[in-house]
Scaffold this active site. Sequence first.
Site, short mmCIF file in Angstrom:
data_model
loop_
_atom_site.label_atom_id
_atom_site.label_comp_id
_atom_site.label_asym_id
_atom_site.label_seq_id
_atom_site.Cartn_x
_atom_site.Cartn_y
_atom_site.Cartn_z
N ASP A 1 -113.56 -18.21 35.14
CA ASP A 1 -113.01 -18.09 33.79
C ASP A 1 -111.51 -17.81 33.82
OD1 ASP A 1 -113.24 -17.90 30.95
OD2 ASP A 1 -113.23 -15.71 31.09
N HIS B 1 -105.99 -19.52 35.00
CA HIS B 1 -104.83 -18.76 34.51
C HIS B 1 -104.06 -18.07 35.65
CE1 HIS B 1 -106.56 -19.63 30.73
NE2 HIS B 1 -107.32 -18.58 30.60
N LYS C 1 -110.61 -25.74 29.33
CA LYS C 1 -111.04 -25.14 30.58
C LYS C 1 -112.33 -24.33 30.35
CE LYS C 1 -110.35 -20.98 31.45
NZ LYS C 1 -110.91 -20.00 30.51
#
Length: 492
Positions: free
Chosen positions: A238, A243, A151
Amino acid sequence: MTNQHAPATPDLPLDMIIFGGGGDLAARKLLPALYMAHLHCNLPPDTRILAIGRRDWSREQYLSFMEEQSKPFVDKKALDPAAWDKYLSLFEYVRVDVDQADDYARLAEASRKGVRRVFYLATSPNLFTTICDNLSGASLVDEHSRVVLEKPLGHDLASAQEINTAVAKHFSEAQIYRIDHYLGKETVQNLMVLRFGNAIFGPLWQAPYIKSVQITVAETVGVGSRAGFYDETGALRDMVQNHLLQLLCIVAMEPPVSLDPDAVRDEKLKVLRSLRRMTPEDISRDTVRGQYTAGAVGGEPVKGYLQEDNVPEGSRAETFVALRARIDNWRWANVPFFLRTGKRMAKKVSEIVIEFSEMPFSIIPSGPRNYGNRLVIQLQPEESIQLQMLAKEPGSGMHMLPVNLNLDLQQAFTERRAEAYERLLIDVVRGRLTHFMRRDELEAAWAWAEPILEGWQKSGERPRGYTAGTYGPAASTALMARENAVWSEESQ
Ligand code: BG6
């Protein structure tokens, strides 16, 4: 979309081929994780690891790189000199300039025939297409191969789709492992057990019994040496797009019919598709972005983001995001989901707080008013689950005080916890896709995140400054207050 398990051929020898083998991720995470997998006999007996890099290194030079840059990241207690030496003996270093199709002949020569090749692409995502094309051109991809994509996969929806389409020319969906290391964390996997193994939560896990959900991933570290990557990326790409959304999915999804990869991923996809796309008005009301300024973390003075090495002057990259997400479905209508992440915050903590609704009426006059029970699931730094409740204060009166029912998972289970990358690498080797993202899931996450990125860009506003060592801009407190909610640390 075909999504069966990869063909089960467990006994094939393994060639683990790491692109970006001389990079930071390999040094800090992948090589230590593979060492642990090797130490615990979780790699096939006949494994070799081919590290791929651009530098003109000999094998010995690569092994010195591992000694210096990677070994310090191995848990000291697990460092066994004989096992480490044996581990080093599995390695080859192959110099490949990933843009040069001819260089792949060297890799084809180094990789064995009749093995399972796992290609781990720990490089910038804009190289994924070229690498896959060139691997295929050198006849290195066959039905046993698997590819792991790091990722963030792409920069926006269009680039993610482009990469997915390009990779799909050479690998079927069942051969593609899109990694999000949060899905490899023990506590994140435990969240599924908490939800789907304990009947008491079932009936309460929905509106109107849940008033709000907050998910925080706070870090104390700054951008470090990663400004080149981070400044182009920012916290939304990010951390939030992957996440935090994955955590949200596990909290919000319907019970899957089984733990099969597609059963789980189908349910997560439904959540992502139910996330309401934000309009420009929603973005200005429901999102806060911040950038840290000089301050102190853990008593040590630290620089502001703009003073960090290699950060362009006047950068607008956000190092903090807080937002309110809305899930438009029956279970969650009108329940706010607050997501928050940032660098250089007061404390390293990842936690999910489920705030239950207040009692409709209280017959006990003395104690906190408008009290809602809270289930606090801490993922990091300690693994714990707490249920905050009211209990009677001992004494003659009827006075209520908040207390915690505390489940200390560290104490309850003393077994070694494998690190997220170790667990996920073993999953790749064994062909288990459940904890990896499917293409449609990833694209749905981008489809939700992209309007926010565009909205910020159009607004032309700078991120709000927050002092390093705090919990982010004050506006993030106001975001909660509007919904009559408070962040976890403010309620203590
Ligand atoms: C990575 C991000 O995916 O996750 C980093 O790129 C971040 O910026 C890291 O620091 C956080 O992971 P963990 O496991 O330390 O919470």
